[in-house]
Design an enzyme around this catalytic site. Structure first.
Site, PDB file in Angstrom:
ATOM      1  N   SER A  74      34.788  38.270  32.988  1.00 24.63           N
ATOM      2  CA  SER A  74      36.021  37.244  33.191  1.00 24.63           C
ATOM      3  C   SER A  74      37.226  37.600  32.304  1.00 24.63           C
ATOM      4  O   SER A  74      36.890  37.884  31.098  1.00 24.63           O
ATOM      5  CB  SER A  74      35.676  35.853  33.204  1.00 24.63           C
ATOM      6  OG  SER A  74      36.889  35.012  32.982  1.00 24.63           O
ATOM      7  N   TYR A 134      32.538  29.713  27.255  1.00 22.99           N
ATOM      8  CA  TYR A 134      32.272  30.833  28.271  1.00 22.99           C
ATOM      9  C   TYR A 134      33.059  31.936  28.207  1.00 22.99           C
ATOM     10  O   TYR A 134      32.187  32.919  28.703  1.00 22.99           O
ATOM     11  CB  TYR A 134      32.956  30.233  29.917  1.00 22.99           C
ATOM     12  CG  TYR A 134      33.007  30.664  30.887  1.00 22.99           C
ATOM     13  CD1 TYR A 134      31.932  30.634  31.907  1.00 22.99           C
ATOM     14  CD2 TYR A 134      34.096  31.722  31.521  1.00 22.99           C
ATOM     15  CE1 TYR A 134      32.130  31.240  33.000  1.00 22.99           C
ATOM     16  CE2 TYR A 134      34.126  32.123  32.354  1.00 22.99           C
ATOM     17  CZ  TYR A 134      33.162  32.070  33.441  1.00 22.99           C
ATOM     18  OH  TYR A 134      32.938  32.702  34.674  1.00 22.99           O
ATOM     19  N   LYS A 159      30.442  35.538  27.942  1.00 26.20           N
ATOM     20  CA  LYS A 159      30.735  36.676  28.949  1.00 26.20           C
ATOM     21  C   LYS A 159      31.179  37.894  27.946  1.00 26.20           C
ATOM     22  O   LYS A 159      30.729  38.881  28.372  1.00 26.20           O
ATOM     23  CB  LYS A 159      32.024  36.446  29.685  1.00 26.20           C
ATOM     24  CG  LYS A 159      31.823  35.239  30.929  1.00 26.20           C
ATOM     25  CD  LYS A 159      31.049  35.770  32.062  1.00 26.20           C
ATOM     26  CE  LYS A 159      31.032  35.045  33.116  1.00 26.20           C
ATOM     27  NZ  LYS A 159      29.892  35.282  34.155  1.00 26.20           N
TER      28      LYS A 159
END
Lengths: 323, 323
Positions: free
Chosen positions: B123, B147, B151
């Site tokens: 992402s 997050y 990732k």
């Protein structure tokens, strides 16, 4: 104030412990605990030694329970070993850092006033080529060794645990530390110290790469300075970018040799024998050559200004032989 | 050929599965297995569903034992949840990826000819500000959410397991996928789809940020294209930089709204109500706004050329209403 040094038996850990034992941190006296799998025979006055592996089950939790104010995390296996033994590299260089951070988070959650400074020795191995002429503070981490990947991941963990306020961490990407005292080791970078150290001790040294090879260096004295500065810095100034490229000296092997000649003459330099080793040459070609470490300089991190100064540190600190 | 889609119950996973079921991969028919904690009520013909969490003990090992040729790893909890529940974020978004890679390494070591393609949906959350005008392919990952850190770490793992030859992995950093069909969700980015989707369906939509907000988008159709291209690409062309910024459309919310007006007129646009939400505004301000994804373009990844095209994809694929 209590400091825990993981990897406290190694060359940098020992120098750091001696420095803190003598000078304290930020003017405060420090209670020092050293943790490592092995220690030199001479103990450091004022430092407690604990023998064991950071990867032993329960060890990170036991160490976290002592609630050190500062944790210097220098524990790792070297690049060559992490590359040769993939499973061991991750088992030593990554998973225990996760366990330690989780253990520190548990201590923080039990006592929210506890938020230790964690100083992690990362490495310029987090970078991989192709490189620009000078690596900026915004250049990507694309490691080309498992060691580099493990260091980069620990940086990410330390940043995120810090961002959430569980710890107050900083990762410093050390240049190749040179001139290392003592014996050559199995690291591919060993010759950078060897070609200075061995001739100064009247011994022959092998240069396995072309003398046009450029690399990034700082002295063991600078390493201690980086670590103590990182331990006492106002981390608000990092603005959530908690992994730093440090200052150092970029020079070619030819420039290293010229600096040695300048300081101690040609007879010493004659002891360096060029004996190309394609394996080492290939590894070293993948390494960073030069940096523009603007953030670290602005934050007050300092290294030597020339390779001559780096040699002088070795003469002063190890041989007690000022030129 | 066998493909496993982790997170196969989600919007992108389902579209990918339907596409592969209909078109195969590289001209080959594909046996598809979908793994997720939940699935939509309509099953996909030709795809087997397995219900469970990737974080369940033994699950990565069991899935690896089926030796899929291609693994699409789309499984994760969303940014907002990973930020709210720190432990859960790492438990779902990071540790199972490690377990999966170790399980695939074990399969590779038992049968060295087994080296699956792993396509990981990363992402643009791996980035953190301050940003340059356009984020280059060499810009650092300094995530400012858990997050994003999760990732970024999975990317590093996939790169290192690939470098060692255990798998053949690639991480693709998806733009914000827009226009998402269906209901709004809890993601802070939900409004980017909502302000197009709801008005097109005759409903009011709330715009919680200033219309000068710039962001990076691609359609669900492009997401499927990115994934299938990543699954069939010659990974030698990645030259060991296996995490890619993908193409997309950089535009402001005002430009999004103009594109909507151009396509379907002012009456639809009138359904967008500006209702500033400082919490969402602050999150979105931290996000990337524009990229120069030169490597991905050179490698043949394709996105829409304008936000108007992105809306047209929604009209064509979801509303079956060509303008």
């Amino acid at each position: 104030m209590r400091a825990l040094i993981l990897g406290g038996g190694g060359m940098v850990g020992q120098k750091l412990a001696r420095h803190i034992a003598a000078n304290g941190l930020n003017g405060e006296q420090v209670d020092i605990t050293l943790h490592d799998i092995a220690f030199p025979s001479t103990e450091i006055t004022g430092a407690t030694q604990i023998k064991g592996s950071i990867a032993d089950a329960g060890t990170p939790e036991t160490l976290a329970k002592t609630k050190p104010d500062v944790i210097f995390h220098l524990a790792s296996i070297v690049s060559g070993e992490a590359e040769a033994d993939f499973a061991k590299g991750w088992a030593i260089n990554m998973h225990p850092t996760w366990a330690l951070l989780e253990a520190l988070r548990a201590e923080h959650e039990a006592d929210p006033s506890y938020r230790p400074r964690v100083v992690f020795t990362s490495s310029i191995a987090v970078f991989g080529g192709p490189y620009p002429d000078k690596i900026s503070d915004e250049f990507l981490s694309a490691p080309q060794t498992s060691y580099g990947a493990q260091k980069a991941i620990c940086e990410m963990l330390i940043s995120d645990f810090s961002r959430k306020g569980f710890i107050d961490g900083i990762s410093i990407r050390l240049p190749t530390i040179c001139v290392r005292p003592g014996k050559p080791n199995a690291a591919a970078s060993s010759f950078f110290s060897g070609i200075i150290r061995e001739p100064l001790n009247g011994q022959e040294a092998i240069l396995p790469v072309a003398d046009t090879t450029r690399h990034w260096h700082a002295s063991p004295r600078s390493a201690t300075g980086f670590l103590t500065h990182a331990a006492t810095l106002d981390t608000d100034r990092l603005q959530n970018r908690r992994a730093l490229n440090l200052p150092g000296v970029s020079c070619t092997v030819a420039e290293q040799i010229e600096a040695l000649r300048d300081l101690v003459g040609n007879d010493v330099v004659k002891l360096i024998k060029h004996q190309p080793d394609p394996v080492i040459q290939k590894i070293v070609e993948g390494w960073p050559r030069n940096f523009a470490p603007e953030r670290a300089l602005a934050l007050g991190f300092k290294a030597e200004g020339s390779f001559k100064e780096i040699i002088q540190v070795y003469l002063d600190d190890e041989l007690k032989r000022p030129t």
